[in-house]
Scaffold this motif. Structure first.
Motif, mmCIF file in Angstrom:
data_model
loop_
_atom_site.group_PDB
_atom_site.id
_atom_site.type_symbol
_atom_site.label_atom_id
_atom_site.label_comp_id
_atom_site.label_asym_id
_atom_site.label_seq_id
_atom_site.Cartn_x
_atom_site.Cartn_y
_atom_site.Cartn_z
ATOM 1 N N ARG A 110 0.818 -1.213 0.000
ATOM 2 C CA ARG A 110 0.000 0.000 0.000
ATOM 3 C C ARG A 110 0.852 1.263 0.000
ATOM 4 N N GLU A 111 2.148 1.085 0.011
ATOM 5 C CA GLU A 111 3.027 2.253 0.111
ATOM 6 C C GLU A 111 2.803 3.209 -1.058
ATOM 7 N N ALA A 112 2.606 4.470 -0.740
ATOM 8 C CA ALA A 112 2.381 5.479 -1.775
ATOM 9 C C ALA A 112 2.815 6.841 -1.261
ATOM 10 N N GLN A 113 3.504 7.580 -2.107
ATOM 11 C CA GLN A 113 3.880 8.946 -1.768
ATOM 12 C C GLN A 113 2.778 9.898 -2.219
ATOM 13 N N GLU A 114 2.569 10.961 -1.454
ATOM 14 C CA GLU A 114 1.475 11.893 -1.757
ATOM 15 C C GLU A 114 1.623 12.490 -3.155
ATOM 16 N N ARG A 115 2.839 12.893 -3.524
ATOM 17 C CA ARG A 115 3.050 13.469 -4.849
ATOM 18 C C ARG A 115 2.722 12.453 -5.934
ATOM 19 N N ALA A 116 3.087 11.192 -5.676
ATOM 20 C CA ALA A 116 2.794 10.138 -6.647
ATOM 21 C C ALA A 116 1.290 9.953 -6.815
ATOM 22 N N SER A 117 0.553 10.033 -5.723
ATOM 23 C CA SER A 117 -0.908 9.898 -5.805
ATOM 24 C C SER A 117 -1.513 11.030 -6.625
ATOM 25 N N ARG A 118 -0.953 12.248 -6.478
ATOM 26 C CA ARG A 118 -1.467 13.375 -7.267
ATOM 27 C C ARG A 118 -1.202 13.167 -8.754
ATOM 28 N N ILE A 119 -0.029 12.644 -9.083
ATOM 29 C CA ILE A 119 0.292 12.375 -10.491
ATOM 30 C C ILE A 119 -0.651 11.317 -11.050
ATOM 31 N N ARG A 120 -0.866 10.243 -10.295
ATOM 32 C CA ARG A 120 -1.733 9.166 -10.778
ATOM 33 C C ARG A 120 -3.169 9.664 -10.959
ATOM 34 N N ASP A 121 -3.638 10.462 -10.013
ATOM 35 C CA ASP A 121 -4.996 10.998 -10.130
ATOM 36 C C ASP A 121 -5.121 11.934 -11.330
ATOM 37 N N ALA A 122 -4.074 12.730 -11.584
ATOM 38 C CA ALA A 122 -4.103 13.639 -12.739
ATOM 39 C C ALA A 122 -4.123 12.852 -14.045
ATOM 40 N N LEU A 123 -3.369 11.780 -14.109
ATOM 41 C CA LEU A 123 -3.390 10.917 -15.289
ATOM 42 C C LEU A 123 -4.768 10.287 -15.476
ATOM 43 N N ARG A 124 -5.343 9.809 -14.373
ATOM 44 C CA ARG A 124 -6.672 9.191 -14.437
ATOM 45 C C ARG A 124 -7.692 10.183 -14.997
ATOM 46 N N GLU A 125 -7.630 11.431 -14.520
ATOM 47 C CA GLU A 125 -8.569 12.453 -15.000
ATOM 48 C C GLU A 125 -8.337 12.773 -16.476
ATOM 49 N N GLN A 126 -7.055 12.775 -16.883
ATOM 50 C CA GLN A 126 -6.758 13.034 -18.294
ATOM 51 C C GLN A 126 -7.266 11.903 -19.173
ATOM 52 N N PHE A 127 -7.039 10.666 -18.767
ATOM 53 C CA PHE A 127 -7.533 9.515 -19.530
ATOM 54 C C PHE A 127 -9.059 9.554 -19.631
ATOM 55 N N ASP A 128 -9.702 9.968 -18.534
ATOM 56 C CA ASP A 128 -11.139 10.058 -18.509
ATOM 57 C C ASP A 128 -11.637 11.105 -19.517
ATOM 58 N N ALA A 129 -10.963 12.246 -19.524
ATOM 59 C CA ALA A 129 -11.346 13.324 -20.444
ATOM 60 C C ALA A 129 -11.140 12.901 -21.903
ATOM 61 N N GLU A 130 -10.033 12.187 -22.159
ATOM 62 C CA GLU A 130 -9.744 11.727 -23.530
ATOM 63 C C GLU A 130 -10.800 10.746 -24.023
ATOM 64 N N SER A 131 -11.317 9.940 -23.120
ATOM 65 C CA SER A 131 -12.304 8.927 -23.511
ATOM 66 C C SER A 131 -13.640 9.557 -23.881
ATOM 67 N N GLN A 132 -13.865 10.795 -23.435
ATOM 68 C CA GLN A 132 -15.145 11.450 -23.678
ATOM 69 C C GLN A 132 -15.096 12.399 -24.872
ATOM 70 N N GLN A 133 -13.929 12.507 -25.502
ATOM 71 C CA GLN A 133 -13.805 13.410 -26.663
ATOM 72 C C GLN A 133 -14.417 12.799 -27.915
#
Length: 260
Positions: A237-260
């Motif tokens: 479960r180890e995760a760094q806070e900055r890493a979580s922000r990057i992963r969440d930003a990628l997830r949101e970008q992938f989500d936006a791309e799928s709706q284009q």
């Protein structure tokens, strides 16, 4: 022993020239075409069956109950090894092996890849590698979401998994070509690592030269994999806070791309 003389010669003259990062831009472009931006490789570990060692044998028994050593490898988008690290006992968790590797130290120091950052949403993202849940989530190591998943997390995991298939396929082709890696190697620990390194070097040469690969070899490997099944990775479960922000930003970008 002739085998070890040959392996020593190959490792001394070819290993560092062959198992190397190569053109990072080509790798990043290759993974981008597969769906993941600013990715420099996919990492995983695989268990190589061995005979019972004379010392500390219980340390080499993996979760599937056979003796093994672990090969950790980073591969590019074509399934060529760009970094390898082998010899740890099969009982040891992937995350511990990773943390003790030179690859981890260089990634943490920012010296493995050229300094090439992109912005995702409002988050700065370095060149990353992709791992499974057994690896820690770091700013430079993305891994899947676990637990309860919504559609956007599923979409992120799918893209990551699609790129991570390169390392699983590389292990399959490596073992299909060099069947000794399923032969319960009857060698000392240091000699086993030398043989594994030699096989990885020859794998890269074969892949780079377009050497013929027979699908019949793959079916034989599947039979052997039934006998020596890979232990399931235990998630960390180890995760760094900055890493979580990057992963969440990628997830949101992938989500936006799928709706284009």
């Amino acid at each position: 022993m002739v085998l070890m003389q040959v392996c020593t010669a190959i490792n001394r003259t070819l290993l560092r020239r062959t198992v190397t990062l190569g053109n990072v831009q080509d790798i990043v472009d290759g993974f981008a075409e597969m769906g993941f931006p600013n990715c420099g490789g996919a990492i995983d570990g695989t268990h190589i069956p061995i005979l019972s060692p004379p010392h500390l044998a219980s340390e080499y028994v993996n979760r599937k109950g056979y003796f093994s050593v672990v090969l950790q490898a980073l591969v590019d988008h074509r399934g060529r090894f760009t970094d390898i690290y082998s010899g740890w006992p099969g009982k040891v968790h992937d995350a511990r092996i990773f943390r003790n590797s030179a690859l981890f130290r260089r990634l943490r120091a920012g010296t493995f890849f050229p300094d090439r950052k992109i912005t995702v949403g409002d988050v700065e993202m370095p060149t990353v590698i992709l791992g499974d849940p057994a690896y820690p989530l770091m700013p430079w190591l993305m891994k899947p979401y676990t637990g309860k998943l919504d559609r956007s997390k599923d979409r992120f995991n799918y893209r990551l998994s699609r790129c991570r298939m390169t390392v699983e396929c590389a292990f399959g082709r490596l073992k299909a070509r060099w069947r000794c890696l399923y032969g319960k190697l009857d060698l000392g620990e240091s000699s086993i690592s030398a043989v594994i390194s030699t096989c990885c070097t020859l794998h890269n040469i074969c892949e780079g030269k377009g050497e013929r690969f027979s699908e019949e070899w793959t079916s034989e490997v599947r039979r052997l994999e039934d006998e020596f099944a890979q232990p399931e990775s235990r998630a960390t479960r180890e995760a760094q806070e900055r890493a979580s922000r990057i992963r969440d930003a990628l997830r949101e970008q992938f989500d936006a791309e799928s709706q284009q």
